[in-house]
Design an enzyme around this catalytic site. Structure first.
Site, short mmCIF file in Angstrom:
data_model
loop_
_atom_site.label_atom_id
_atom_site.label_comp_id
_atom_site.label_asym_id
_atom_site.label_seq_id
_atom_site.Cartn_x
_atom_site.Cartn_y
_atom_site.Cartn_z
N SER A 1 -3.38 1.90 -1.05
CA SER A 1 -3.28 2.04 0.41
C SER A 1 -3.62 3.48 0.75
O SER A 1 -3.38 4.38 -0.06
CB SER A 1 -1.84 1.75 0.86
N TYR B 1 7.03 3.01 -0.65
CA TYR B 1 5.71 2.34 -0.63
C TYR B 1 4.58 3.33 -0.99
O TYR B 1 3.72 3.02 -1.83
CB TYR B 1 5.49 1.76 0.77
N LYS C 1 1.98 3.20 -4.15
CA LYS C 1 0.52 3.13 -3.96
C LYS C 1 -0.19 4.33 -4.57
O LYS C 1 -1.32 4.23 -5.03
CB LYS C 1 0.19 2.99 -2.47
P1 NAD Z 1 1.26 -10.05 3.02
O1 NAD Z 1 2.71 -9.79 3.15
O2 NAD Z 1 0.57 -10.82 4.09
O3 NAD Z 1 0.96 -10.80 1.62
C1 NAD Z 1 1.58 -10.38 0.46
C2 NAD Z 1 1.34 -11.39 -0.64
O4 NAD Z 1 2.00 -10.90 -1.82
C3 NAD Z 1 1.92 -12.78 -0.38
O5 NAD Z 1 1.03 -13.75 -0.90
C4 NAD Z 1 3.22 -12.80 -1.20
O6 NAD Z 1 3.58 -14.11 -1.67
C5 NAD Z 1 2.81 -11.92 -2.36
N1 NAD Z 1 3.94 -11.33 -3.07
C6 NAD Z 1 4.94 -10.55 -2.56
N2 NAD Z 1 5.80 -10.22 -3.54
C7 NAD Z 1 5.33 -10.78 -4.68
C8 NAD Z 1 5.79 -10.82 -6.01
N3 NAD Z 1 6.91 -10.19 -6.39
N4 NAD Z 1 5.07 -11.52 -6.93
C9 NAD Z 1 3.95 -12.18 -6.58
N5 NAD Z 1 3.46 -12.18 -5.32
C10 NAD Z 1 4.16 -11.50 -4.39
O7 NAD Z 1 0.61 -8.61 2.80
P2 NAD Z 1 -0.89 -8.07 3.02
O8 NAD Z 1 -0.90 -7.25 4.24
O9 NAD Z 1 -1.88 -9.15 2.84
O10 NAD Z 1 -0.96 -7.05 1.77
C11 NAD Z 1 -1.69 -7.29 0.58
C12 NAD Z 1 -1.82 -6.00 -0.19
O11 NAD Z 1 -2.55 -5.04 0.60
C13 NAD Z 1 -0.48 -5.34 -0.52
O12 NAD Z 1 -0.54 -4.75 -1.79
C14 NAD Z 1 -0.36 -4.26 0.54
O13 NAD Z 1 0.46 -3.21 0.12
C15 NAD Z 1 -1.82 -3.84 0.67
N6 NAD Z 1 -2.12 -3.15 1.93
C16 NAD Z 1 -1.97 -3.78 3.13
C17 NAD Z 1 -2.27 -3.08 4.30
C18 NAD Z 1 -2.14 -3.70 5.66
O14 NAD Z 1 -2.33 -2.99 6.65
N7 NAD Z 1 -1.84 -4.98 5.78
C19 NAD Z 1 -2.72 -1.75 4.23
C20 NAD Z 1 -2.85 -1.15 2.98
C21 NAD Z 1 -2.56 -1.86 1.84
#
Ligand code: NAD
Length: 244
Positions: free
Chosen positions: A139, A152, A156
């Site tokens: 991230s 977090y 990251k």
């Molecule tokens: P989300 O909450 O929509 O999806 C998260 C997914 O991870 C889900 O499928 C959930 O079942 C799974 N998950 C959670 N804990 C788990 C575990 N212990 N074991 C297996 N699966 C697990 O989140 P998102 O926004 O799609 O984020 C996806 C990735 O992108 C994450 O790593 C997040 O940190 C990163 N990210 C997101 C953003 C954003 O703005 N949304 C920005 C930077 C990074």
């Protein structure tokens, strides 16, 4: 034979779009998530309708044994894993004064230890094939830091160090390891924020829009494709220019 992509946390959000992108490109998909819900069935149907096979591999990546099982199931069904995307991630945002030790450890355990757990189990198969791509979802806050996210951001930032170290270890085996650092992407992780907060974030984005999961999925696919065969140990920001 079709290639295989294992994407952790692929039932929704960014992981789901990554799975759909790889399925569109003909990959069989190993779909992982932690809690079963209706959205899992919907995602599986959506991917299957693209004409590829989907293996449902429920399991908590923060648990080493469950991670081992996820990888074993994938190998049993498909015999190989060509691409691993460590995408599963959670937040437990709050200022350090209010952050409980378990808020810190839970986020580190899912985001960072989870990345280690799955990777550790996948690497032997990639080494045997002398081929593979690993893409870790970091991230921009792992680079910049962010108030209220010391757990977090640490997880990251840890993923970035992990990615670079592994890229050095595995380059001679033709396994390329990179990270993608998304900025602000529209998913259920960011849905919880107030509209006023979203608006103020948008103002900091030179491209003047919040990112979509597809924006991240396309870059992840690039890092798995032949077009990026001279790229390893890098952190590619997908943030509309937010952090530069
Ligand atoms: P989300 O909450 O929509 O999806 C998260 C997914 O991870 C889900 O499928 C959930 O079942 C799974 N998950 C959670 N804990 C788990 C575990 N212990 N074991 C297996 N699966 C697990 O989140 P998102 O926004 O799609 O984020 C996806 C990735 O992108 C994450 O790593 C997040 O940190 C990163 N990210 C997101 C953003 C954003 O703005 N949304 C920005 C930077 C990074």
């Amino acid at each position: 034979m079709s290639k295989v992509a294992l994407i952790t946390g692929s039932s929704r959000g960014i992981g789901k779009q990554i799975a759909i992108k790889f399925a569109k490109e003909g990959y069989n998909i190993v779909l992982n998530y932690v809690n079963r819900s209706e959205e899992v069935d919907k995602t599986i149907e959506e991917i299957k309708s693209l004409g590829v096979e989907v293996l449902e591999a429920q399991g908590d990546v923060s648990n080493f044994e469950e991670s081992e099982t996820i990888v074993e199931l994938a190998i049993e069904k498909f015999g190989q894993i060509d691409v691993l995307v460590n995408n599963a991630g959670i937040t437990r945002d709050t200022l350090i004064m209010r952050m409980k030790p378990e808020d810190f450890s839970k986020v580190i355990n899912v985001n960072l230890v989870g990345t280690f757990n799955i990777t550790k189990n996948v690497v032997p198969y990639m080494m045997k094939k002398r081929q593979g791509r690993i893409i870790n979802i970091s991230s921009v806050v792992g680079i910049s830091g962010n108030a209220g996210q010391c757990n977090y951001a640490a997880s990251k930032a840890g993923i970035i160090g992990f990615t670079k170290s592994l890229a050095k270890e595995l380059a001679s085996r033709n396994i390329l390891v990179n990270a993608v650092a998304p900025g602000f992407i529209e998913t259920s992780m960011t849905d919880v924020l107030q509209e006023s907060v979203k608006e103020s974030i948008k103002k900091q984005i030179p491209l003047n829009r919040i990112g979509m999961p597809e924006d991240v999925a396309n870059v992840v696919y690039f890092l798995a494709s032949e077009e990026s065969s001279y790229v390893t140990g890098q952190v590619l920001q997908v943030d509309g220019g937010m952090l530069m």
